[in-house]
Enzyme design. Structure first.
Site, mmCIF file in Angstrom:
data_model
loop_
_atom_site.group_PDB
_atom_site.id
_atom_site.type_symbol
_atom_site.label_atom_id
_atom_site.label_comp_id
_atom_site.label_asym_id
_atom_site.label_seq_id
_atom_site.Cartn_x
_atom_site.Cartn_y
_atom_site.Cartn_z
ATOM 1 N N THR A 127 -26.050 13.574 -27.706
ATOM 2 C CA THR A 127 -26.964 14.226 -26.763
ATOM 3 C C THR A 127 -28.093 13.344 -26.222
ATOM 4 O O THR A 127 -28.204 13.148 -25.010
ATOM 5 C CB THR A 127 -27.583 15.471 -27.429
ATOM 6 N N ASP B 144 -26.038 21.515 -22.188
ATOM 7 C CA ASP B 144 -25.597 20.627 -23.263
ATOM 8 C C ASP B 144 -24.173 20.958 -23.725
ATOM 9 O O ASP B 144 -23.844 22.120 -23.947
ATOM 10 C CB ASP B 144 -26.589 20.752 -24.432
ATOM 11 N N ASP C 208 -24.062 16.350 -20.925
ATOM 12 C CA ASP C 208 -24.111 15.057 -21.604
ATOM 13 C C ASP C 208 -22.786 14.647 -22.252
ATOM 14 O O ASP C 208 -22.488 13.468 -22.379
ATOM 15 C CB ASP C 208 -25.229 15.060 -22.655
ATOM 16 N N HIS C 209 -22.018 15.637 -22.706
ATOM 17 C CA HIS C 209 -20.790 15.328 -23.446
ATOM 18 C C HIS C 209 -19.943 16.577 -23.581
ATOM 19 O O HIS C 209 -20.390 17.681 -23.240
ATOM 20 C CB HIS C 209 -21.114 14.773 -24.839
ATOM 21 N N ASN D 92 -28.883 9.920 -32.023
ATOM 22 C CA ASN D 92 -29.863 10.997 -32.230
ATOM 23 C C ASN D 92 -30.727 10.712 -33.458
ATOM 24 O O ASN D 92 -31.795 11.283 -33.610
ATOM 25 C CB ASN D 92 -29.156 12.341 -32.435
ATOM 26 N N TYR E 66 -40.991 20.388 -26.193
ATOM 27 C CA TYR E 66 -39.706 20.926 -26.616
ATOM 28 C C TYR E 66 -39.881 22.026 -27.658
ATOM 29 O O TYR E 66 -40.620 21.873 -28.636
ATOM 30 C CB TYR E 66 -38.794 19.823 -27.171
ATOM 31 N N HIS F 118 -20.391 23.738 -31.579
ATOM 32 C CA HIS F 118 -20.459 23.230 -32.958
ATOM 33 C C HIS F 118 -20.114 24.334 -33.957
ATOM 34 O O HIS F 118 -19.388 24.117 -34.919
ATOM 35 C CB HIS F 118 -21.879 22.751 -33.271
ATOM 36 N N HIS G 184 -18.900 16.187 -31.468
ATOM 37 C CA HIS G 184 -18.791 15.204 -30.394
ATOM 38 C C HIS G 184 -19.492 13.959 -30.896
ATOM 39 O O HIS G 184 -20.123 13.993 -31.953
ATOM 40 C CB HIS G 184 -19.462 15.728 -29.120
ATOM 41 N N ASP H 163 -23.373 23.811 -26.210
ATOM 42 C CA ASP H 163 -23.258 22.880 -27.339
ATOM 43 C C ASP H 163 -23.369 23.599 -28.696
ATOM 44 O O ASP H 163 -22.528 23.400 -29.573
ATOM 45 C CB ASP H 163 -24.348 21.804 -27.235
#
Ligand SMILES: *[C@@H]1O[C@H](CO)[C@@H](O)[C@H](O)[C@H]1NC(C)=O
Ligand SMILES: *[C@@H]1O[C@H](CO)[C@@H](O)[C@H](O)[C@H]1NC(C)=O
Ligand SMILES: *[C@@H]1O[C@H](CO)[C@@H](O)[C@H](O)[C@H]1NC(C)=O
Ligand SMILES: *[C@@H]1O[C@H](CO)[C@@H](O)[C@H](O)[C@H]1NC(C)=O
Ligand SMILES: *[C@@H]1O[C@H](CO)[C@@H](O)[C@H](O)[C@H]1NC(C)=O
Ligand SMILES: *[C@@H]1O[C@H](CO)[C@@H](O)[C@H](O)[C@H]1NC(C)=O
Ligand SMILES: CC(=O)N[C@H]1CO[C@H](CO)[C@@H](O)[C@@H]1O
Length: 457
Positions: free
Chosen positions: A74, A38, A241-242, A95, A158, A197, A339, A193
């Site tokens: 995401t 991620d 993803d980004h 999201n 998850y 952040h 992002h 990710d």
């Protein structure tokens, strides 16, 4: 002459065909593992030492920039990878979402209702429904949801506390030992990710720590596949993803300074805010329109075409899009990296690397779209793709079984051919000129040339 050429051509083609055949048993059951780290911004590859990933790429292919879809978040982009659809078409438009008709809400921690996912069919469902094939998943968004009543045969619910190695162990176990065979597997990891952040992508010290960890994960993955004897036969795609961009406390867009909170509901916050006006849409739009020069404000009808982000009822009536590095604030805590911004920004793009029998070795490609990954994966697995927004031919150069001439090569070939022809023509002219001067028996020579003709035919 003709028959000789025919013979040569026949020999050539049969050679190509037999060389393909002799190794086709090796690829009889195509298998694919799709991995996402991620928030892996494309240029991290250039800025940090990543020896394991570099080795992986050297033996496979690299796409330096993957143009992802708007909004560059995401869940939406992970679903575009596995469906080949823009967000307005697959329905995971953020999201955080709200559906006015059913009054349902979706968030990262409340994502299990198939209602949100059923507008599309992800590749693991298509693969699972094929005879003698199963899918396996370690925490890719949506894989623990019964989309169209189907989950992968093997999956994990998850849980962000589960380590990478634990996820990898499960995937390895399922790939090694399952009947029917796992032919599609997917693996998701939250870094880099989370650190992006927290520290911001420009914090080289912190980012190099987490990227080293990610690189070690790649090392473990390759080692594991080699131990199981899967390294040469399994296709592996590593992507994301980004990207991530640096934010700053000086770049805040305070909505409270422009409009009263009671006049709207905010469904998703920053850097793309989804606004649902309570009563007067025109009033809300007018109040926000000139709120901040670093924020674009769109009514749903006016969202630029290039975003492909309009035709879905989960997209709210008013959309606020912050400029790169700016944060739209209401209550939320400020992050140093973020992002979600315009998908034409290079900082928002991830990369893609791939290895395996389906891919070339040591090939570099500049760019593809994130929606192109899906038709490529379907091709590798021999699955019929659902209607999608990807273009298979964009990925041909990556694939071992495809003919591909990229633009620079094509230009090179044309220029090369032109130069060769020009040189030849010049040479012929020069030769002719040289020969024509001291040639007393030119008529005799002409006759000889005439005589040659039947032999050529
Ligand atoms: C599925 O496996 C069974 C048993 O091995 C075999 O008979 C059948 O032909 C397979 N089906 C396909 C579509 O490969
Ligand atoms: C998540 O995983 C951790 C670590 O394996 C475990 O201790 C915890 O119980 C799990 N949480 C849930 C809700 O399953
Ligand atoms: C892989 O499968 C083989 C044969 O089924 C088994 O002996 C071996 O222990 C498995 N390895 C792992 C790591 O699961
Ligand atoms: C909605 O707001 C606009 C602009 O503030 C105003 O001109 C209009 O009268 C309002 N309409 C209603 C129904 O309140
Ligand atoms: C923001 O904070 C206020 C007051 O603490 C609270 O009432 C409101 O629900 C919060 N809004 C959002 C969008 O979190
Ligand atoms: C994307 O693909 C879907 C499904 O084929 C199609 O309905 C939609 O029109 C496509 N979008 C664009 C912009 O081509
Ligand atoms: C018979 C033959 O050529 N086998 C080869 C097929 O491809 C694999 C991997 O590329 C080789 O390891 C085999 O030797």
């Amino acid at each position: 002459m003709m028959s000789t050429m025919k013979l040569v051509l026949t020999l050539l083609f049969s050679g190509i065909i037999t060389s393909c055949r002799s190794n086709s048993t090796y690829n009889l059951v195509p298998r694919l593992l799709l991995v996402s780290f991620d928030g892996f911004r494309a240029d991290y590859l250039k800025k940090y030492e990543l020896p394991h990933l570099r080795n992986f790429i050297e033996e496979g292919v690299l796409v330096e920039h993957v143009k992802n879809v708007f909004i560059t978040k995401t869940f939406p982009n992970h679903y575009s990878i596995v469906t080949g659809l823009y967000e307005e078409n697959h329905g995971i438009v953020a999201n955080s979402m709200y559906d006015a008709e059913t009054q349902k809400r979706f968030s990262e921690s409340k994502d299990k209702d198939p209602f949100w996912w059923n507008e599309a069919t992800p590749i693991w469902v298509t693969n699972e429904l094929e005879e003698n094939r199963t899918s396996a998943a370690a925490m890719w968004p949506g894989t623990d949801v019964a989309i169209h009543n189907t989950t992968p045969s093997y999956f994990m619910n998850y849980n962000s506390s589960v380590t990478f190695d634990e996820r990898l162990d499960n995937i390895a176990k399922w790939l090694n030992n399952s009947d029917p065979l796992v032919t599609f597997a997917t693996l998701y990891w939250e870094e880099p990710d989370a650190s992006g952040h927290k520290y911001g992508p420009e914090d080289k010290e912190q980012m190099s720590v987490v990227l080293k960890e990610v690189d070690n994960h790649v090392g473990h993955l390759v080692h594991k596949l080699k131990t199981l004897g899967l390294w040469e036969s399994l296709n592996v795609i590593i992507t994301s993803d980004h990207g991530m961009t640096q934010c700053s406390k000086d770049k805040m867009i305070k909505l409270d300074a422009c409009i009263d909170r009671s006049s709207y509901t905010i469904v998703d916050t920053t850097p793309v805010a989804a606004i649902l006006p309570k009563e007067n849409q025109t009033y809300v739009f007018k109040k926000l329109e000139h709120c901040n020069t670093h924020m674009k404000v769109y009514l749903k009808d006016g969202i630029p075409e290039r975003f492909h982000y309009q035709h879905n009822k989960r997209i709210q009536p008013v959309l606020l899009v912050a400029d790169e590095g700016w944060t739209i604030v209401l209550n939320e805590s400020f992050k140093l990296g973020d992002h979600g911004y315009d998908n034409s920004l290079p900082s928002m793009h991830p990369f893609l690397a791939a290895h395996g029998p389906a891919f070339h070795k040591g090939y570099k490609h500049s760019t593809i779209n994130i929606v192109d990954i899906y038709p490529m994966m379907c091709h590798i697995l021999g699955l019929k793709p659902h209607p999608n927004n990807g273009t298979f031919s964009n990925t041909k150069c990556l694939l071992a079984d495809q003919w591909c001439i990229n633009l620079p090569e094509a230009i090179g070939i044309v220029i090369g051919a032109f130069l060769v022809l020009t040189t030849l023509t010049c040479l012929i002219i020069i030769m002719k000129n040289k020969l024509s001067v001291p040639r007393p028996f030119s008529r005799l020579q002409l006759q000889e040339e005439d005589d040659d003709d039947p032999l050529i035919g």
